[in-house]
Design a protein around this motif. Structure first.
Motif, PDB file in Angstrom:
ATOM      1  N   ALA A  25      42.525  43.674  33.348  1.00 47.31           N
ATOM      2  CA  ALA A  25      42.399  42.521  34.232  1.00 47.31           C
ATOM      3  C   ALA A  25      41.771  41.331  33.517  1.00 47.31           C
ATOM      4  CB  ALA A  25      41.571  42.898  35.459  1.00 47.31           C
ATOM      5  N   LYS A  26      40.735  41.580  32.746  1.00 49.27           N
ATOM      6  CA  LYS A  26      40.045  40.503  32.027  1.00 49.27           C
ATOM      7  C   LYS A  26      40.973  39.815  31.042  1.00 49.27           C
ATOM      8  CE  LYS A  26      35.883  39.496  29.338  1.00 49.27           C
ATOM      9  NZ  LYS A  26      34.666  40.070  28.692  1.00 49.27           N
ATOM     10  N   ALA A  27      41.891  40.582  30.453  1.00 51.96           N
ATOM     11  CA  ALA A  27      42.849  40.022  29.495  1.00 51.96           C
ATOM     12  C   ALA A  27      43.972  39.256  30.195  1.00 51.96           C
ATOM     13  CB  ALA A  27      43.429  41.135  28.631  1.00 51.96           C
ATOM     14  N   GLY A  28      44.038  39.372  31.511  1.00 49.85           N
ATOM     15  CA  GLY A  28      45.057  38.665  32.277  1.00 49.85           C
ATOM     16  C   GLY A  28      46.352  39.433  32.445  1.00 49.85           C
ATOM     17  N   TYR A  29      46.300  40.753  32.236  1.00 50.62           N
ATOM     18  CA  TYR A  29      47.500  41.576  32.341  1.00 50.62           C
ATOM     19  C   TYR A  29      47.513  42.340  33.659  1.00 50.62           C
ATOM     20  CZ  TYR A  29      47.685  40.460  27.372  1.00 50.62           C
ATOM     21  OH  TYR A  29      47.709  39.785  26.171  1.00 50.62           O
ATOM     22  N   LYS A  30      48.663  42.931  33.977  1.00 54.22           N
ATOM     23  CA  LYS A  30      48.850  43.508  35.310  1.00 54.22           C
ATOM     24  C   LYS A  30      49.179  44.996  35.326  1.00 54.22           C
ATOM     25  CE  LYS A  30      48.371  39.558  37.477  1.00 54.22           C
ATOM     26  NZ  LYS A  30      47.171  39.315  38.318  1.00 54.22           N
ATOM     27  N   ASN A  31      49.837  45.508  34.284  1.00 49.62           N
ATOM     28  CA  ASN A  31      50.361  46.874  34.321  1.00 49.62           C
ATOM     29  C   ASN A  31      49.664  47.779  33.319  1.00 49.62           C
ATOM     30  OD1 ASN A  31      52.312  46.229  36.273  1.00 49.62           O
ATOM     31  ND2 ASN A  31      53.782  45.578  34.714  1.00 49.62           N
ATOM     32  N   LEU A  32      49.316  48.979  33.756  1.00 43.35           N
ATOM     33  CA  LEU A  32      48.685  49.978  32.895  1.00 43.35           C
ATOM     34  C   LEU A  32      49.395  51.308  33.100  1.00 43.35           C
ATOM     35  CD1 LEU A  32      46.417  50.835  30.943  1.00 43.35           C
ATOM     36  CD2 LEU A  32      44.940  51.168  32.944  1.00 43.35           C
TER      37      LEU A  32
END
Length: 290
Positions: free
Chosen positions: A123-130
């Motif tokens: 989330a901190k990196a600005g991404y959405k999928n894990l």
């Protein structure tokens, strides 16, 4: 069937229908060897299938082609993606491996600890999928495996919701590549999603894997699209190029995906066997760009 390479050479900036069987679709190509993409599919490519280039060079080539994101990149390399203005379409690094996953209760605590640490980073990196995995069946029946996955994922789904991160479980075939993998049928993954009841859990529908294990790809996509958060491609048989050498009609599959209203990424995950591997990637993007 007409030679596809000759068709590419014969058309500059215009569309051409390739072949007579409907396996390949029309596409545009610019003089600069850049594809004229339509914008209906958000294209990505999996890092591991082009790792011979190194991530830096893959980013350069991806941008040249028009690819927007790289799949399966962990936090240590997110900086490279940001440098090149590319998205991390499917983050990894929290999983144990492909066989020890949420279907096994003895792996739950390790997975919970790992995903609890990774979700805020994504989330901190600005991404959405894990990405996440069911792991192997190890003799358990469907109901047991589904319940085990739900029980493990319930411990981290609230955290994923809080950070607006989607946990995406990959569906893998258990016939050829991943013997005994639990989530080898779409309905199993969909049942996990139903029981979790959260929009922050989705499925990674790998078209290659699901063609191998269950087939009926387009009907399955139409039936379960609400639970699908990501797509991977590869040719069947062999997991190689998605051209006229294999059995799937990728333009038709892509049109079916677009028709569902899907706005996420479609990531190329085939293993190129041709000498010019980047040309194979460009051709795959052209085929999928409907």
């Amino acid at each position: 069937m007409a030679n596809r390479r000759e068709a590419i050479k014969s058309v500059i900036g215009g569309a051409v229908a390739v072949g007579t069987t409907g396996i390949l679709s029309s596409f545009d190509i610019k003089k600069e060897n850049q594809l004229k993409l339509k914008g209906n599919i958000n294209h990505a490519v999996c890092k591991w299938t082009y790792q011979y280039l190194g991530l830096e060079q893959l980013c350069i080539e991806a941008k040249r082609i028009g690819i927007k994101a790289i799949d399966l990149v962990g936090p240590n390399e997110w900086g490279i993606l940001k440098k090149h203005g590319l998205d991390s379409s499917m983050c990894n690094g929290a999983e144990i491996n492909l066989v020890d996953g949420f279907a096994g209760p003895n792996f739950h605590q390790k997975l919970i600890d790992s995903y609890t640490e990774m979700i805020p980073k994504v989330a901190k990196a600005g991404y959405k999928n894990l990405i996440c995995f069911s792991g192997n069946r190890r003799g358990m029946d469907d109901e047991t495996g589904i319940n085990n996955c739900v029980q493990g994922l319930q411990k981290i789904i609230a955290l994923a919701e809080k950070h607006n991160v989607t946990l995406v479980m990959e569906l893998l075939n258990s016939k050829i590549n991943h013997k005994d993998y639990f989530a080898s049928r779409t309905h199993l993954g969909a049942e996990i999603a139903k029981r979790l009841g959260s929009g922050n859990f989705k499925l990674l529908y790998d078209i290659y894997h699901m063609q191998v294990d269950e087939g009926d790809v387009i009907h399955t996509i139409r039936t379960f699209n609400q639970y699908i958060g990501h797509y991977h491609t590869a040719g069947v048989p062999g997991r190689n190029e998605i051209d006229e050498t294999q059995e799937l009609n990728y333009p038709a599959i892509m049109r079916a995906i677009v028709a569902t209203g899907y706005k996420g990424y479609v990531a190329q995950e085939f293993i190129p066997k041709k000498k010019n591997k980047l040309e194979s990637l460009e051709e795959a993007i052209a085929i999928c760009d409907v």
